[in-house]
Structures are given as C-alpha cells and as structure tokens.
Design a protein around this motif. Structure first.
Motif, short mmCIF file in Angstrom:
data_model
loop_
_atom_site.label_atom_id
_atom_site.label_comp_id
_atom_site.label_asym_id
_atom_site.label_seq_id
_atom_site.Cartn_x
_atom_site.Cartn_y
_atom_site.Cartn_z
N ALA A 179 52.12 24.21 -17.14
CA ALA A 179 51.04 25.45 -18.24
C ALA A 179 50.58 25.90 -17.04
CB ALA A 179 50.15 24.21 -18.19
N VAL A 180 50.25 25.77 -15.82
CA VAL A 180 49.63 26.55 -14.84
C VAL A 180 50.65 27.46 -14.46
CG1 VAL A 180 48.58 26.55 -12.50
CG2 VAL A 180 47.59 24.56 -13.73
N TYR A 181 51.83 26.86 -14.34
CA TYR A 181 52.96 28.00 -13.32
C TYR A 181 53.07 28.48 -14.39
CZ TYR A 181 57.23 28.90 -12.15
OH TYR A 181 58.43 29.75 -11.29
N ALA A 182 53.22 28.05 -15.91
CA ALA A 182 53.53 29.76 -17.22
C ALA A 182 52.50 30.26 -16.96
CB ALA A 182 53.29 28.66 -18.53
N MET A 183 50.92 30.05 -16.93
CA MET A 183 49.93 31.50 -17.14
C MET A 183 50.16 31.71 -16.40
SD MET A 183 47.55 32.32 -18.74
CE MET A 183 47.09 30.48 -19.89
N GLU A 184 50.85 31.68 -14.60
CA GLU A 184 50.78 32.89 -13.32
C GLU A 184 51.34 33.38 -14.09
OE1 GLU A 184 50.46 29.70 -10.40
OE2 GLU A 184 49.00 29.53 -10.57
N TYR A 185 53.02 32.71 -14.83
CA TYR A 185 54.05 34.11 -14.72
C TYR A 185 54.09 34.97 -15.25
CZ TYR A 185 58.99 35.12 -16.01
OH TYR A 185 60.36 35.75 -16.22
N MET A 186 53.11 34.60 -17.09
CA MET A 186 53.00 35.14 -17.61
C MET A 186 51.75 36.41 -17.01
SD MET A 186 51.61 34.61 -21.86
CE MET A 186 49.97 34.10 -20.90
N GLN A 187 50.96 35.99 -16.67
CA GLN A 187 49.93 37.05 -15.95
C GLN A 187 50.42 37.83 -14.70
OE1 GLN A 187 46.92 34.07 -13.47
NE2 GLN A 187 45.55 34.55 -15.99
N LYS A 188 51.32 37.53 -14.37
CA LYS A 188 52.34 38.21 -13.28
C LYS A 188 53.20 38.90 -14.11
CE LYS A 188 55.84 38.26 -10.02
NZ LYS A 188 57.05 38.04 -9.94
N GLN A 189 53.36 38.94 -14.70
CA GLN A 189 54.77 39.88 -15.92
C GLN A 189 54.16 41.18 -17.00
OE1 GLN A 189 58.29 39.44 -16.29
NE2 GLN A 189 58.47 38.04 -14.98
N MET A 190 52.95 40.79 -17.02
CA MET A 190 51.86 41.86 -17.61
C MET A 190 51.23 42.69 -16.64
SD MET A 190 49.58 38.99 -19.96
CE MET A 190 48.87 40.39 -21.05
N ARG A 191 51.06 41.68 -15.92
CA ARG A 191 50.62 43.09 -14.61
C ARG A 191 52.00 43.92 -13.91
NH1 ARG A 191 48.76 38.41 -12.11
NH2 ARG A 191 50.44 38.37 -10.72
N GLU A 192 53.29 43.49 -14.67
CA GLU A 192 54.18 44.22 -13.74
C GLU A 192 54.34 45.43 -15.14
OE1 GLU A 192 57.26 41.57 -12.88
OE2 GLU A 192 56.63 40.90 -10.96
N TYR A 193 53.99 44.54 -16.12
CA TYR A 193 54.63 46.14 -17.55
C TYR A 193 53.27 46.55 -17.54
CZ TYR A 193 55.00 46.98 -21.89
OH TYR A 193 54.50 47.87 -23.44
N ALA A 194 52.52 46.22 -16.97
CA ALA A 194 50.83 48.08 -17.41
C ALA A 194 51.60 48.34 -15.68
CB ALA A 194 49.76 46.97 -17.03
N ASN A 195 52.11 47.21 -15.05
CA ASN A 195 51.60 48.55 -13.30
C ASN A 195 53.53 49.92 -14.08
OD1 ASN A 195 50.01 47.63 -12.17
ND2 ASN A 195 51.78 46.38 -11.20
N SER A 196 54.05 49.84 -15.35
CA SER A 196 54.96 50.97 -15.55
C SER A 196 54.56 51.39 -16.35
CB SER A 196 55.93 49.92 -16.36
OG SER A 196 55.99 48.96 -17.03
#
Length: 88
Positions: free
Chosen positions: A51-68
């Motif tokens: 559960a923690v890993y999934a949340m961290e992964y999702m946050q990373k993906q959102m940061r990468e998306y926002a940075n683009s």
C-alpha cells in the motif's frame, strides 16, 4: 524518504518461508494477515508494504506528469478540479 540503517537476518526454511524480524515488521506496519511485496531492483530485492509502495509510486508518476506540463496547463487543471469553470 530517510533511509534507516537496520541490518537483520532471517533464515529461509525448507519451504522457502522466513520470519520477518519484529523490528522490521513494526517499521513496515506489517501485522498478522498483512501482505508484503518484493520489489526487484537489479540484483537486489526490497521487501515493501504494497500500500505504501503504491502510494509512493503514484506520487512519483504525478510529479513526473506535472513536470512535463506548462504553468498554464497546471493552472487550468487546478481550476477545473476546483470547479472554477462554467460559472461554478
């Protein structure tokens, strides 16, 4: 995320089972009946709370998306999420 320098060992039993040391279970928030995930990174394997890993992964993906995105695209998306379009 801060890395903790905790080293412990567990013996692998004949059927491939092992006991996660209590200190590690406490840090991970693992209780009886909890699930754990094994993340393979090269030749290393991490034991994680899925559960923690999934949340961290999702946050990373959102940061990468926002940075683009451009600032205008981000502001437009924020306004849409807030309902600031169409006179709301």
């Amino acid at each position: 995320m801060e890395a903790l320098n905790i080293y412990d060992t567990a013996k692998v039993m004949p059927k491939g089972q092992l006991t996660i040391p209590k200190e590690i279970r406490d840090i991970m928030g693992v209780k009886p009946g909890s699930r754990v995930a094994f993340v393979v990174e090269g030749k290393s394997v991490r034991l994680v709370n899925p559960a923690v890993y999934a949340m961290e992964y999702m946050q990373k993906q959102m940061r990468e998306y926002a940075n683009s995105m451009s600032d205008e695209e981000i502001m437009s998306m924020v306004k849409e999420l807030r309902g600031e379009y169409n006179g709301k």
